[in-house]
Design a protein around this motif. Structure first.
Motif, PDB file in Angstrom:
ATOM      1  N   SER A 278      49.205  42.327  40.382  1.00 39.83           N
ATOM      2  CA  SER A 278      48.633  43.299  41.104  1.00 39.83           C
ATOM      3  C   SER A 278      47.856  44.075  40.113  1.00 39.83           C
ATOM      4  O   SER A 278      47.336  45.218  40.589  1.00 39.83           O
ATOM      5  N   GLU A 279      48.246  44.023  38.788  1.00 38.21           N
ATOM      6  CA  GLU A 279      47.770  45.112  37.921  1.00 38.21           C
ATOM      7  C   GLU A 279      46.276  44.670  37.400  1.00 38.21           C
ATOM      8  O   GLU A 279      45.880  43.445  37.205  1.00 38.21           O
ATOM      9  N   GLY A 280      45.619  45.711  37.286  1.00 35.16           N
ATOM     10  CA  GLY A 280      44.185  45.804  37.030  1.00 35.16           C
ATOM     11  C   GLY A 280      43.913  44.714  35.515  1.00 35.16           C
ATOM     12  O   GLY A 280      43.172  43.808  35.442  1.00 35.16           O
ATOM     13  N   GLN A 281      44.795  45.024  34.707  1.00 32.33           N
ATOM     14  CA  GLN A 281      44.881  44.413  33.541  1.00 32.33           C
ATOM     15  C   GLN A 281      44.651  42.894  33.494  1.00 32.33           C
ATOM     16  O   GLN A 281      44.303  42.271  32.693  1.00 32.33           O
ATOM     17  N   PHE A 282      45.610  42.275  34.460  1.00 31.74           N
ATOM     18  CA  PHE A 282      45.727  41.079  34.415  1.00 31.74           C
ATOM     19  C   PHE A 282      44.426  40.395  35.024  1.00 31.74           C
ATOM     20  O   PHE A 282      44.002  39.231  34.396  1.00 31.74           O
ATOM     21  N   TYR A 283      43.774  41.097  35.909  1.00 35.74           N
ATOM     22  CA  TYR A 283      42.525  40.667  36.341  1.00 35.74           C
ATOM     23  C   TYR A 283      41.428  40.882  35.334  1.00 35.74           C
ATOM     24  O   TYR A 283      40.601  39.979  35.110  1.00 35.74           O
ATOM     25  N   GLU A 284      41.590  41.968  34.627  1.00 34.00           N
ATOM     26  CA  GLU A 284      40.697  42.283  33.286  1.00 34.00           C
ATOM     27  C   GLU A 284      40.596  41.181  32.282  1.00 34.00           C
ATOM     28  O   GLU A 284      39.549  40.688  31.826  1.00 34.00           O
ATOM     29  N   ALA A 285      41.698  40.788  32.136  1.00 31.50           N
ATOM     30  CA  ALA A 285      42.027  39.707  31.193  1.00 31.50           C
ATOM     31  C   ALA A 285      41.428  38.375  31.463  1.00 31.50           C
ATOM     32  O   ALA A 285      40.837  37.575  30.554  1.00 31.50           O
ATOM     33  N   MET A 286      41.706  37.999  32.746  1.00 35.29           N
ATOM     34  CA  MET A 286      41.232  36.636  33.334  1.00 35.29           C
ATOM     35  C   MET A 286      39.759  36.785  33.378  1.00 35.29           C
ATOM     36  O   MET A 286      38.863  35.638  33.178  1.00 35.29           O
ATOM     37  N   ASN A 287      38.998  37.876  33.855  1.00 37.62           N
ATOM     38  CA  ASN A 287      37.817  38.039  33.888  1.00 37.62           C
ATOM     39  C   ASN A 287      37.141  37.944  32.514  1.00 37.62           C
ATOM     40  O   ASN A 287      35.872  37.151  32.498  1.00 37.62           O
ATOM     41  N   LEU A 288      37.513  38.254  31.711  1.00 42.84           N
ATOM     42  CA  LEU A 288      37.015  38.303  30.022  1.00 42.84           C
ATOM     43  C   LEU A 288      37.188  37.037  29.800  1.00 42.84           C
ATOM     44  O   LEU A 288      36.179  36.458  29.153  1.00 42.84           O
TER      45      LEU A 288
ATOM     46  N   GLN B 151      53.653  42.097  47.840  1.00 37.13           N
ATOM     47  CA  GLN B 151      52.656  42.156  46.719  1.00 37.13           C
ATOM     48  C   GLN B 151      51.305  42.025  47.011  1.00 37.13           C
ATOM     49  O   GLN B 151      50.230  42.533  46.279  1.00 37.13           O
ATOM     50  N   SER B 152      50.913  40.891  47.694  1.00 38.18           N
ATOM     51  CA  SER B 152      49.918  40.405  47.822  1.00 38.18           C
ATOM     52  C   SER B 152      49.727  39.769  49.061  1.00 38.18           C
ATOM     53  O   SER B 152      50.285  38.839  49.477  1.00 38.18           O
ATOM     54  N   ALA B 153      48.405  39.699  49.767  1.00 38.21           N
ATOM     55  CA  ALA B 153      48.137  38.932  50.940  1.00 38.21           C
ATOM     56  C   ALA B 153      47.517  37.527  50.581  1.00 38.21           C
ATOM     57  O   ALA B 153      47.580  36.765  51.480  1.00 38.21           O
ATOM     58  N   ALA B 154      47.212  37.505  49.347  1.00 39.99           N
ATOM     59  CA  ALA B 154      46.789  36.154  48.966  1.00 39.99           C
ATOM     60  C   ALA B 154      47.895  35.064  49.024  1.00 39.99           C
ATOM     61  O   ALA B 154      48.945  35.262  48.931  1.00 39.99           O
ATOM     62  N   GLN B 155      47.371  33.812  49.693  1.00 40.47           N
ATOM     63  CA  GLN B 155      48.008  32.881  49.945  1.00 40.47           C
ATOM     64  C   GLN B 155      48.959  32.220  48.617  1.00 40.47           C
ATOM     65  O   GLN B 155      50.053  31.767  48.931  1.00 40.47           O
ATOM     66  N   THR B 156      48.185  31.997  47.794  1.00 42.35           N
ATOM     67  CA  THR B 156      48.739  31.700  46.277  1.00 42.35           C
ATOM     68  C   THR B 156      48.482  32.655  45.550  1.00 42.35           C
ATOM     69  O   THR B 156      47.304  33.402  45.747  1.00 42.35           O
ATOM     70  N   LEU B 157      49.106  32.951  44.174  1.00 43.29           N
ATOM     71  CA  LEU B 157      48.615  33.910  43.196  1.00 43.29           C
ATOM     72  C   LEU B 157      47.763  33.038  42.236  1.00 43.29           C
ATOM     73  O   LEU B 157      46.993  33.487  41.638  1.00 43.29           O
ATOM     74  N   ALA B 158      47.859  31.572  42.289  1.00 45.81           N
ATOM     75  CA  ALA B 158      46.976  30.843  41.541  1.00 45.81           C
ATOM     76  C   ALA B 158      45.417  31.083  41.983  1.00 45.81           C
ATOM     77  O   ALA B 158      44.463  30.947  41.025  1.00 45.81           O
ATOM     78  N   GLN B 159      45.153  31.456  43.260  1.00 46.04           N
ATOM     79  CA  GLN B 159      43.791  31.548  43.669  1.00 46.04           C
ATOM     80  C   GLN B 159      43.177  32.731  43.020  1.00 46.04           C
ATOM     81  O   GLN B 159      42.006  32.910  42.881  1.00 46.04           O
TER      82      GLN B 159
END
Lengths: 326, 362
Positions: free
Chosen positions: B171-181, B207-215
């Motif tokens: 759920s952290e922005g930095q997780f997404y920022e790192a994957m995005n980079l 934590q998230s409505a996403a069906q999987t976290l892998a997505q």
């Protein structure tokens, strides 16, 4: 020797160090083909290629966090944050990791990174583009905070910052990015960190300032000279760690001190300097230490920013008040 | 209307909760590293050691001999699977409970105890000297892994950075920022989401409505896969695929390993306040050690006698680590200051000297 403005001296230092150290990588938002919004990285991508001067995705804490990772694994990242107003996301990575990597691992991993950002007001910029929040970073253990006030010091201090084995936040006073030029030799010579630069000798009072405020402080020195007051002007240059020995040497000689900064007064770096003087120079002081600073307000939008910024007039008036008190 | 993009998330499991092997690989074969079941024995042994170490660490905390400790109970297959797939020269940027991976890579049990025992020297492991230390601020380590991958790519080193983050960390922005980079720059990095269903007291569903976290990887333009994180073979297989891909220059991947935190979040937490015992018991049925043991026993490469001998041997190793930890004296007072900077500022020297003097004067 070339005549260069402060921003050009930054570019020159970056180019020198990239040419002489393959591990230096310069990156940030719009630093590549655009050369940075202030052109501080102009021409670097053309000269050194996209791999050494890449544009990053738009995420400031990402820039700081990747720098920590790069620095710990053998590179010397020199990252640009576009404006200091956008620097706040990096607080997490700087305080949680950059400043503590060396000590937390007992020196096993280190963090030789530089985070550059233009800072300060006075250029009629939009909201969030004019603050001076150097004290935030000066309060973080393990991080040097360096602010040049001339093209020559921008060149020498930036080289020293890149070569320093620990993290440096390098804040560039954008108001004087292009306000004047001076001769700077592009010889790769660095200037020492952790020490003050005395820009004007004087005997009656010590004026302590940094960054763009050096301009008004030197002007105040000239005006005071005409009024019969001999003012010494010190450029602090390294905001953390403070060269208190240097400042004390001067204040013990003059017996008076006025500190000038753009940043808000409360908990500004001036408060630290004043506290140190109270602890260590009290018996030499002929008058109370005074500060000329920004207000403890949000920086006004630019129609009124001039009222916020410490002026030569305010500095002169404060010095004359101090002189009258002793 | 037209469809511009479609996505799917694969799920892999080789070893089910009963220790029975299945494979959806070509020929129905297990991955090459599991061809000979005896080759899995060292990994099983490490899983057992990790669990016994974990129990000992909790006991030390309960008796006042260790600070707050983050247990790895239930995560052993995920952690050992990560460690076993990596090469020595790869770089791990862990969160704070991946002991199985770290032990495989050479971190000592006494290092873990020193760290949670309040001593920075726990982070100064000599092997692997380039790995990052434990990272408490959630998901901030993801960016270190991305940065390390930038360095490896730039320096033309065939190395891969691996980072581990929890379900809450996604759920952290930095997780997404790192994957995005990592996606944008095609970096040699593997993101492992150790989905243990609980971020302290907040369940995965909140934590998230996403069906999987892998997505979440899909949004960063990188492949995401889900595996049974209690299946050693599945974790190691997915890790090897991702590492190989990264090493070949084909870029980053994300693996969501489904596991369960059988312990409290840390020793400072009491999970009975927020989750049902029935749920924990159900999860315990699927825990990784017993299924691995059953599999190895069925293959004839493990038996009760070996198990008994292993547990005795592990207990000895753990005791030796505890002794090493307990016999490590507190650092000298100047250690607070000495590692802050390579070039120590004058003001810090003054503070250090005064502190040392005050300590010496008693």
């Amino acid at each position: 020797m070339a005549e260069v403005a402060l921003v050009e001296a930054v570019t020159m230092a970056l180019a020198w160090e990239m040419a002489h150290d393959d591990t230096v990588v310069v990156f940030g938002e719009d630093v590549g083909i655009n050369g940075g919004v202030f052109r501080a990285t102009a021409g670097l991508q053309e000269k050194f290629g996209k791999e050494r001067v890449p544009d990053t995705p738009l995420a400031e804490n990402m820039i700081a966090g990747m720098s920590v990772g790069m620095a710990a694994q053998g590179l010397k990242p020199v990252a640009e944050i576009q404006f200091m107003g956008f620097i706040y996301p990096v607080v997490d990575q700087m305080i949680s990791h950059a400043g503590r990597m060396r000590t937390r691992t007992r020196g096993r991993l280190t963090c030789p990174m530089v985070l550059r950002a233009p800072y300060g007001g006075g250029i009629h910029a939009p909201e969030h583009h004019s603050e001076s929040t150097e004290a935030l970073f000066a309060h973080m253990p393990g991080i040097r905070v360096v602010i040049p006030s001339s093209p020559g010091r921008a060149y020498g201090l930036l080289l020293a910052s890149i070569r320093d084995p620990d993290p440096v936040v390098f804040l560039e006073p954008k108001r004087i990015y292009r306000s004047y030029k001076e001769e700077v030799e592009d010889d790769g010579e660095e200037l020492p960190l952790d020490m003050i630069y005395t820009l004007r000798d004087g005997t009656d009072i010590t004026l302590v300032a940094w960054g763009a405020m050096i301009k008004e402080t030197l002007e105040a020195g000239e005006e005071l000279e005409r009024q019969g007051v001999s003012a010494e002007v010190i450029d602090v240059a390294t905001i953390y760690p403070l060269d208190m020995e240097g400042i004390l040497e001067s204040v013990e000689r003059t017996g008076r001190c006025v500190i000038v900064h753009e940043a808000p007064r409360h908990c500004g770096v001036g408060a630290e300097i004043a506290a140190e003087l109270a602890e260590k120079a009290f018996m030499h002081l002929l008058a109370p230490v005074r500060r000329v600073t920004g207000f403890d307000t949000v920086m006004p939008l630019f129609r009124m920013e001039k009222q916020y910024m410490p002026s030569t007039k305010r500095i002169v008036k404060t010095v004359l008040d101090v002189m009258a008190e002793s | 209307m037209s469809v511009t993009a479609t996505f799917k998330i694969d799920y892999h499991q080789f070893l089910d909760e009963n220790g029975e092997a299945h494979s959806d690989l070509p020929g129905g074969k297990l991955p090459a590293f599991a061809d000979n079941p005896a080759d899995l024995v060292p990994l099983y042994r490490l899983m057992v050691l990790t669990r016994l170490f974990d129990a000992k660490a909790i006991a030390l905390q309960r008796t006042g001999k260790l600070g707050t400790y983050a247990s790895s109970l239930g995560h052993e297959a995920t952690h050992v699977g990560i460690g076993a797939a990596m090469r020595e020269e790869d770089c791990l940027a862990p969160m704070y409970r991946e002991y199985g991976a770290q032990f495989y890579r050479g971190v000592k049990m006494s290092d873990v105890l020193l760290y949670w025992g309040g001593d920075e020297r726990g982070n100064d492991f000599s092997v692997p000297s380039h790995d990052f230390s434990w990272c408490v601020p959630i998901a901030t380590q993801c960016l270190h892994a991305a940065g390390a991958a930038v360095a490896f790519k730039y320096l033309r080193q065939p190395r891969v950075a691996v980072t581990v983050v929890g379900d809450g960390g996604t759920s952290e922005g930095q997780f997404y920022e790192a994957m995005n980079l990592a996606g944008a720059w095609k970096l040699p990095v593997v993101f492992v989401v150790s989905n243990n269903q609980w971020a302290i007291s907040v369940p995965r569903s909140a934590q998230s409505a996403a069906q999987t976290l892998a997505q979440k990887a899909i949004a960063a333009g990188i492949p995401g896969v889900q595996v049974d994180g209690n299946d050693l073979i599945a974790v190691r297989w997915a890790m090897e695929e991702a590492l190989e891909r990264a090493r070949k220059g084909d870029g980053p991947s994300m693996i969501e390993a489904l596991t369960y935190r059988l312990s409290d979040h840390t020793t400072a937490d009491d999970a009975t306040r927020y989750r049902e015992n029935a749920e924990v018991e159900e999860a315990r049925r699927k825990e990784p050690l017993s299924r691995t043991r059953k599999f190895l026993e069925a293959q004839g490469v493990w038996d009760a006698k070996q198990q008994e001998a292993l547990e005795a041997e592990c207990a000895k190793q753990v005791d030796a680590a505890v002794a090493e930890y307990e016999n490590t004296p507190v650092q000298a007072p100047e250690a607070i200051f000495d590692y802050m900077f390579a070039n120590m500022p004058e003001s810090l020297k003054q503070q250090r000297d005064q502190h040392v003097k005050e300590m010496n004067d008693g």
